[in-house]
Design an enzyme around this catalytic site. Structure first.
Site, short mmCIF file in Angstrom:
data_model
loop_
_atom_site.label_atom_id
_atom_site.label_comp_id
_atom_site.label_asym_id
_atom_site.label_seq_id
_atom_site.Cartn_x
_atom_site.Cartn_y
_atom_site.Cartn_z
N HIS A 10 0.83 -1.22 0.00
CA HIS A 10 0.00 0.00 0.00
C HIS A 10 0.86 1.26 0.00
O HIS A 10 2.05 1.23 0.32
CB HIS A 10 -0.90 0.03 1.24
CG HIS A 10 -2.13 -0.82 1.11
ND1 HIS A 10 -2.11 -2.18 1.34
CD2 HIS A 10 -3.41 -0.51 0.77
CE1 HIS A 10 -3.33 -2.67 1.15
NE2 HIS A 10 -4.14 -1.67 0.80
N LYS A 70 -1.00 5.00 4.74
CA LYS A 70 -1.98 4.11 5.38
C LYS A 70 -1.68 3.93 6.87
O LYS A 70 -0.54 3.70 7.25
CB LYS A 70 -1.95 2.75 4.66
CG LYS A 70 -3.00 1.78 5.16
CD LYS A 70 -3.20 0.63 4.21
CE LYS A 70 -4.20 -0.38 4.74
NZ LYS A 70 -5.51 0.21 5.08
N1 NAI Z 1 -13.05 -0.60 2.11
C1 NAI Z 1 -12.33 -0.08 1.10
O1 NAI Z 1 -12.53 -0.42 -0.08
C2 NAI Z 1 -11.27 0.92 1.41
C3 NAI Z 1 -11.06 1.27 2.71
N2 NAI Z 1 -10.15 2.22 3.02
C4 NAI Z 1 -10.07 2.59 4.42
O2 NAI Z 1 -10.74 3.84 4.59
C5 NAI Z 1 -10.16 4.55 5.68
C6 NAI Z 1 -9.78 5.95 5.21
O3 NAI Z 1 -8.75 5.86 4.25
P1 NAI Z 1 -8.21 7.17 3.50
O4 NAI Z 1 -9.33 7.88 2.83
O5 NAI Z 1 -7.05 6.72 2.72
O6 NAI Z 1 -7.72 8.03 4.75
P2 NAI Z 1 -7.55 9.63 4.85
O7 NAI Z 1 -6.66 9.85 6.02
O8 NAI Z 1 -7.16 10.21 3.53
O9 NAI Z 1 -9.02 10.14 5.17
C7 NAI Z 1 -9.67 9.99 6.38
C8 NAI Z 1 -10.53 11.24 6.60
O10 NAI Z 1 -11.36 11.00 7.73
C9 NAI Z 1 -11.38 12.16 8.51
N3 NAI Z 1 -11.79 11.82 9.87
C10 NAI Z 1 -11.05 11.28 10.86
N4 NAI Z 1 -11.81 11.14 11.97
C11 NAI Z 1 -13.05 11.59 11.65
C12 NAI Z 1 -14.26 11.70 12.37
N5 NAI Z 1 -14.36 11.34 13.65
N6 NAI Z 1 -15.35 12.21 11.73
C13 NAI Z 1 -15.28 12.61 10.43
N7 NAI Z 1 -14.14 12.53 9.71
C14 NAI Z 1 -13.04 12.02 10.31
C15 NAI Z 1 -9.98 12.73 8.40
O11 NAI Z 1 -9.93 14.12 8.76
C16 NAI Z 1 -9.70 12.50 6.92
O12 NAI Z 1 -10.14 13.59 6.12
C17 NAI Z 1 -8.98 3.68 6.16
O13 NAI Z 1 -9.41 2.89 7.25
C18 NAI Z 1 -8.68 2.81 4.95
O14 NAI Z 1 -8.07 1.61 5.28
C19 NAI Z 1 -9.40 2.84 2.06
C20 NAI Z 1 -9.53 2.48 0.75
C21 NAI Z 1 -10.50 1.50 0.30
O1 LIG Z 2 -6.02 2.31 3.19
C1 LIG Z 2 -6.17 1.94 2.00
O2 LIG Z 2 -5.71 2.58 1.05
C2 LIG Z 2 -6.96 0.73 1.76
N1 LIG Z 2 -7.56 0.16 2.76
C3 LIG Z 2 -8.36 -1.00 2.71
C4 LIG Z 2 -7.70 -2.12 3.49
O3 LIG Z 2 -7.10 -1.86 4.54
O4 LIG Z 2 -7.81 -3.27 3.09
C5 LIG Z 2 -8.75 -1.39 1.31
C6 LIG Z 2 -7.68 -1.18 0.29
O5 LIG Z 2 -6.67 -2.12 0.51
C7 LIG Z 2 -7.12 0.24 0.37
#
Ligand code: NAI
Ligand SMILES: O=C(O)C1=N[C@H](C(=O)O)C[C@H](O)C1
Length: 248
Positions: A133, A137
């Site tokens: 990743h 992350k």
């Molecule tokens: N299920 C999926 O397909 C995917 C899941 N993810 C997951 O999504 C999550 C976020 O990833 P990213 O967008 O890369 O992180 P990021 O750090 O770019 O964004 C997170 C956002 O959430 C905000 N935030 C934090 N606490 C908050 C709260 N209490 N209320 C409202 N907003 C809040 C932050 O200020 C930030 O803008 C991670 O856990 C990641 O692993 C990421 C990509 C795909």
């Molecule tokens: O943080 C990410 O970027 C992603 N988070 C998810 C995970 O933890 O599996 C999904 C994807 O891998 C991207």
């Protein structure tokens, strides 16, 4: 139309999700909230579905608020343990009409990669997972890798397989990765990457590698939109997008 709000809307995934909801038929983006906003703004905006891409430390409070206020939730944020899932089931028991989808990965390719790995597991004595990743992350191993390892471990148990072959007796800390169930999981963090995973299987004189690559965050958006459209018809807790994809 379904009224949708995005939590974590200033983040990498939240911003992409807001764009996808805005562009989707039959979904209306009514709020884009981040850490400075109050959760009550979800109610004020009339949100029927919340899409959460925030942080493992924030997601449980968000989810509890949604369930208590009758708002369905599509959750991509990682960090869900069995204990956390049980807690969510407990909240939902008091809100029988509310649907929650928690998906470690919204990319259809990644969901298929997990399914194929689960199917392959019983044929190969050796297995390891490598997830790769971007370096921003927060969590390791990734939610996807954790889920993949759990699915493989369960398939191995069902097939009555023993431990994976491994003669290691001397080890620099971490050299064999983290262990999730039966499976060693290795986490790479590298600039230039988005989200990638290899599941490596080994048997007699052969190996099988199943690899998935998310090359941009748009890869997750068809799954997010499907989740937001479907969750209103699926009360209770669903873990994994595969349950919305009619895979079997
Ligand atoms: N299920 C999926 O397909 C995917 C899941 N993810 C997951 O999504 C999550 C976020 O990833 P990213 O967008 O890369 O992180 P990021 O750090 O770019 O964004 C997170 C956002 O959430 C905000 N935030 C934090 N606490 C908050 C709260 N209490 N209320 C409202 N907003 C809040 C932050 O200020 C930030 O803008 C991670 O856990 C990641 O692993 C990421 C990509 C795909
Ligand atoms: O943080 C990410 O970027 C992603 N988070 C998810 C995970 O933890 O599996 C999904 C994807 O891998 C991207």
């Amino acid at each position: 139309m379904v009224n949708v709000a995005v939590l974590g809307a200033r983040g990498r995934m939240g911003a992409e999700a807001a764009r996808a909801v805005q562009a989707a038929d039959k979904l209306d983006l009514v709020a884009e909230l981040d850490v400075d906003n109050r959760l009550e703004e979800l109610v004020e905006a009339g949100a029927e579905v919340v899409v959460d891409f925030t942080h493992p430390e924030a997601v449980m409070d968000n989810l509890r608020f949604c369930v208590e206020h009758g708002i369905h939730a599509v959750v991509g944020t990682t960090g869900f343990t069995d204990e956390r899932l049980d807690q969510v089931r407990g909240w939902l028991a008091d809100a029988p009409g509310v649907g929650v989808l928690i998906a470690p990965n919204f990319s259809v390719g990644a969901v298929l990669m997990m399914r194929f790995a689960e199917q392959a597991a019983r044929f190969f004595p050796s297995v390891e997972v490598v997830e790769l990743h971007h370096p921003l992350k927060a969590d390791a191993p990734s939610g996807t890798a954790g889920r993949t390892a759990e699915l493989i471990s369960a398939a191995r148990r069902r097939a009555g397989m023993g431990n994976v072959p491994d003669a290691t007796t001397q080890e620099v800390d971490g050299a064999r990765g983290a262990r999730v169930g039966d499976v060693h999981v290795h986490s790479v963090r590298l600039s230039g990457l988005v989200a990638h995973q290899e599941v490596l299987f080994g048997g007699q004189d052969e190996t099988l590698t199943i690899r998935h690559d998310s090359l941009a965050r748009t890869s997750f958006m068809p799954g997010v939109v499907l989740g937001a459209r479907t969750v209103v018809e699926r009360p209770g807790l669903t873990v994994g997008l595969e349950h919305y994809l009619d895979l079997d």
